[in-house]
Design a protein around this motif. Sequence first.
Motif, PDB file in Angstrom:
ATOM      1  N   GLY B  88       0.864  -1.288   0.120  1.00 46.06           N
ATOM      2  CA  GLY B  88       0.031  -0.009   0.106  1.00 46.06           C
ATOM      3  C   GLY B  88       0.870   1.359  -0.046  1.00 46.06           C
ATOM      4  N   HIS B 114       4.398   5.089  -2.253  1.00 42.36           N
ATOM      5  CA  HIS B 114       3.272   5.664  -2.640  1.00 42.36           C
ATOM      6  C   HIS B 114       2.877   7.098  -2.069  1.00 42.36           C
ATOM      7  CE1 HIS B 114       1.680   2.942  -5.778  1.00 42.36           C
ATOM      8  NE2 HIS B 114       1.503   1.993  -5.116  1.00 42.36           N
ATOM      9  N   ARG B 138       9.001   7.418  -6.658  1.00 46.94           N
ATOM     10  CA  ARG B 138       7.668   6.830  -7.074  1.00 46.94           C
ATOM     11  C   ARG B 138       6.588   7.941  -7.835  1.00 46.94           C
ATOM     12  NH1 ARG B 138       5.160   2.180  -3.590  1.00 46.94           N
ATOM     13  NH2 ARG B 138       4.677   0.657  -4.970  1.00 46.94           N
ATOM     14  N   GLU B 142       4.560  13.482 -15.561  1.00 43.59           N
ATOM     15  CA  GLU B 142       3.493  14.455 -15.742  1.00 43.59           C
ATOM     16  C   GLU B 142       2.755  13.734 -17.278  1.00 43.59           C
ATOM     17  OE1 GLU B 142       1.697  16.664 -14.044  1.00 43.59           O
ATOM     18  OE2 GLU B 142       2.903  16.181 -12.452  1.00 43.59           O
ATOM     19  N   VAL B 207       5.948   2.010 -12.467  1.00 48.01           N
ATOM     20  CA  VAL B 207       4.762   2.101 -13.406  1.00 48.01           C
ATOM     21  C   VAL B 207       3.517   1.737 -12.417  1.00 48.01           C
ATOM     22  CG1 VAL B 207       6.014   1.410 -15.500  1.00 48.01           C
ATOM     23  CG2 VAL B 207       5.176  -0.379 -13.856  1.00 48.01           C
ATOM     24  N   ASP B 208       3.472   1.141 -11.349  1.00 48.26           N
ATOM     25  CA  ASP B 208       2.529   0.984 -10.491  1.00 48.26           C
ATOM     26  C   ASP B 208       1.854   2.114  -9.892  1.00 48.26           C
ATOM     27  OD1 ASP B 208       4.110   1.562  -8.553  1.00 48.26           O
ATOM     28  OD2 ASP B 208       4.214  -0.213  -7.271  1.00 48.26           O
ATOM     29  N   ARG B 209       2.583   3.483 -10.037  1.00 50.54           N
ATOM     30  CA  ARG B 209       2.121   4.715  -9.564  1.00 50.54           C
ATOM     31  C   ARG B 209       1.403   5.454 -10.844  1.00 50.54           C
ATOM     32  NH1 ARG B 209       0.618   8.888  -7.246  1.00 50.54           N
ATOM     33  NH2 ARG B 209       1.284   9.531  -5.113  1.00 50.54           N
ATOM     34  N   VAL B 210       1.464   4.978 -11.912  1.00 45.41           N
ATOM     35  CA  VAL B 210       0.824   5.655 -12.941  1.00 45.41           C
ATOM     36  C   VAL B 210      -0.464   5.521 -12.867  1.00 45.41           C
ATOM     37  CG1 VAL B 210       1.063   5.489 -15.400  1.00 45.41           C
ATOM     38  CG2 VAL B 210       3.120   5.447 -14.474  1.00 45.41           C
ATOM     39  N   ILE B 211      -1.320   6.578 -13.626  1.00 50.24           N
ATOM     40  CA  ILE B 211      -2.597   6.361 -13.935  1.00 50.24           C
ATOM     41  C   ILE B 211      -2.868   5.344 -14.527  1.00 50.24           C
ATOM     42  CG2 ILE B 211      -4.683   7.536 -14.913  1.00 50.24           C
ATOM     43  CD1 ILE B 211      -3.490  10.248 -13.895  1.00 50.24           C
ATOM     44  N   ALA B 212      -3.874   4.405 -14.270  1.00 51.66           N
ATOM     45  CA  ALA B 212      -3.962   3.198 -14.936  1.00 51.66           C
ATOM     46  C   ALA B 212      -4.292   3.297 -16.384  1.00 51.66           C
ATOM     47  CB  ALA B 212      -5.399   2.330 -14.420  1.00 51.66           C
ATOM     48  N   ASP B 213      -4.939   4.198 -16.946  1.00 48.02           N
ATOM     49  CA  ASP B 213      -5.078   4.423 -18.288  1.00 48.02           C
ATOM     50  C   ASP B 213      -3.710   4.813 -19.210  1.00 48.02           C
ATOM     51  OD1 ASP B 213      -7.247   4.322 -20.094  1.00 48.02           O
ATOM     52  OD2 ASP B 213      -7.723   6.502 -19.988  1.00 48.02           O
ATOM     53  N   PHE B 214      -2.806   5.139 -18.326  1.00 48.36           N
ATOM     54  CA  PHE B 214      -1.418   5.491 -19.209  1.00 48.36           C
ATOM     55  C   PHE B 214      -0.492   4.492 -18.797  1.00 48.36           C
ATOM     56  CE2 PHE B 214      -3.595   9.558 -18.393  1.00 48.36           C
ATOM     57  CZ  PHE B 214      -4.283   9.622 -19.591  1.00 48.36           C
ATOM     58  N   LEU B 215      -0.933   3.252 -18.099  1.00 48.07           N
ATOM     59  CA  LEU B 215       0.195   2.318 -17.645  1.00 48.07           C
ATOM     60  C   LEU B 215       0.834   1.710 -19.192  1.00 48.07           C
ATOM     61  CD1 LEU B 215       1.560   0.741 -15.880  1.00 48.07           C
ATOM     62  CD2 LEU B 215      -0.678  -0.673 -15.511  1.00 48.07           C
ATOM     63  N   TYR B 246      -2.100  -7.384  -8.052  1.00 44.27           N
ATOM     64  CA  TYR B 246      -1.140  -6.539  -8.952  1.00 44.27           C
ATOM     65  C   TYR B 246      -1.142  -6.796 -10.668  1.00 44.27           C
ATOM     66  CZ  TYR B 246       0.515  -5.631  -4.442  1.00 44.27           C
ATOM     67  OH  TYR B 246       0.900  -5.418  -3.118  1.00 44.27           O
ATOM     68  N   VAL B 249      -0.933  -3.964 -13.444  1.00 42.44           N
ATOM     69  CA  VAL B 249       0.336  -3.548 -13.626  1.00 42.44           C
ATOM     70  C   VAL B 249       1.069  -4.515 -14.488  1.00 42.44           C
ATOM     71  CG1 VAL B 249       2.381  -2.739 -12.344  1.00 42.44           C
ATOM     72  CG2 VAL B 249       0.410  -2.116 -11.357  1.00 42.44           C
TER      73      VAL B 249
END
Lengths: 362, 362
Positions: B88, B114, B138, B142, B207-215, B246, B249
């Motif tokens: 987490g 995170h 992490r 942008e 990459v686990d911290r990126v907004i899912a749409d932009f993974l 996970y 991701v």
Amino acid sequence: MGADARRRYVVLAEGAFGELPSKTAMGVIRYGHDPVVAVIDSRQAGRDVNEWLPGHAIPIVADLDEAMAVAPAEQPPSALLIGIAPQGGRIPPSWRAVLVAAIEAGLDIVSGLHELVSEDPELTALAATHGVELIDHRRPPERHVVASGRAHRPGSRVILTVGTDCAIGKMSVALELRQAAAAAGLAAVFVPTGQTGIMIEGWGVAVDRVIADFLNGTAEWLVERAETLGDWIFVEGQGSLDHPAYSAVTLGLLHGATPHAMVLVHEPGRRGHHGWEGPDGRGSPLLSLADNIRLYERAAAAVAPSRVVAVALNTGQLPEDEARAEIAVAAAETGLPADDPFRFGPAPLFAAIRTALDGATP
Amino acid sequence: MGADARRRYVVLAEGAFGELPSKTAMGVIRYGHDPVVAVIDSRQAGRDVNEWLPGHAIPIVADLDEAMAVAPAEQPPSALLIGIAPQGGRIPPSWRAVLVAAIEAGLDIVSGLHELVSEDPELTALAATHGVELIDHRRPPERHVVASGRAHRPGSRVILTVGTDCAIGKMSVALELRQAAAAAGLAAVFVPTGQTGIMIEGWGVAVDRVIADFLNGTAEWLVERAETLGDWIFVEGQGSLDHPAYSAVTLGLLHGATPHAMVLVHEPGRRGHHGWEGPDGRGSPLLSLADNIRLYERAAAAVAPSRVVAVALNTGQLPEDEARAEIAVAAAETGLPADDPFRFGPAPLFAAIRTALDGATP
């Protein structure tokens, strides 16, 4: 998650009404609870929404001034709803003037874009001056929790709509099936996972906006909430497992929701992933229905087994005889119940799903 | 992405050094470029890191005061590195006092959590007072761009490490293989996709911290950058495709990186997903190596075909004869080259991968 007061919308769908990028506009008009007084699309000005969505008589106008003018004086619009979801979710520069004018006219702004209007310095300053609200339905929750693997509440039946592509009707199928379940006297719940669903239903999370590490956990949490609201739970799917750009969102939703069953949504005639050209402009071809079913069931089984129990076709572009022929082909190809729940009503497809699940669920 | 000036670290690994939650500490000590002057873990105070990592003589101390005292006076520590990755990614309340004391002692804080230290009001105010930096590895970029489906640069070979679980050695295998490729005279690149890799290498995205749409799009972008840096590209994998929390991701990284080949990483004897108990406390069992290979290859093929070409085992917990026996079993089960590149050196496994790829890549 959050609920909205009732608003009267002007819907911005400039350059796109009736086409896939305006799916938010179409969804809110078709399924939403709040009235829409006008749609802005200068290309279509003078026409009416009921040419696309029979029963929804709403003027299409050229710009915001005209939208304000056509509304009944005693019921002026109270909000501008951004009805287009551009790829990447940025505020197109050409819209900024419209948003500014709307705020100056005293309208709230309701947005589902990735780029949050409530964090835009120019718009927030202007909104404060004019006393209007900037509402971002794609804002992710502060909750940052990974999936725990919670068991479903006994008695619940969780059904996820999955697709052969994005923008193919997964939200609408879930809404139609929820309606059919409710009409059958069942406690039915729709779980919004995208901005349009949230605008319609007043709660939910745009899961594509969540931090990737918490995607599965957020889907799990949405289903947990839904299980406090009813027994038949229809989760709006996102993207497709074979989509080069959106597959992560699709899998996180599948593994977080751990549905008892899936409904595969497809549009006959769609051959390639919508809006996705690929490295050489040839796009990315869709898998067959049978290959999609195998892929979704294998992916689900890596965490929790689930079956595709029905196929929902989006045949709106076809004459009725061709639509019925496509439905028969899909049923034959997959060995599953198939129908177009938008066009021919959701009751038969829901009845088939209910039979499949109540034979299998304890 | 960002690069660091050289620092002298105190590594915080309280309560966990030598165990899986301290994998950041272990990775930075083993593979990092900046010196570590002390490790804080009060349970192990008085021992030395070289008991776990031979060749790395670093005192383990009880607290920050002791860490400051053991460092050579002419080379005092300049930063506290948070060497634990709690599930987490929140800042545990018990660590706050340590972070405050470190800032007051003039140390920068280097974090991969995170919860961003550079957005914490108490810590940022204190850091300003004491003139120290708060560095969050992490923090996502942008850049908000979905995957475009770019083709790989001709001549590049992209290899993704995938795992039977999280925290199993995917980063280390990628680093070892990069080393072997460089030793073979090739232009080799390691692509960090998690905070520890970024701390080691000085660039990358968690990459686990990126907004899912932009993974998927972020993974594609990382590989694009790597292809400007070299020909043999080793991408650090994340999670596992069958991990309940996970998996999103993992899939986004796979579909965004579109590797030419995958290396499957496993720890013999691990039966269930680490740190993941499941709804009934029974955990979630790992798939067999063969089932993992099928799952990864099928998932890859939905966007771009890829093969698992080798198996890397993490046998650190076993005596050497048992390790060699496990390697033989894995090779027999999968029909693939198998080895422990940490323990027996990465050259043989890299040679096998090179043969597999150079037979298949134009």
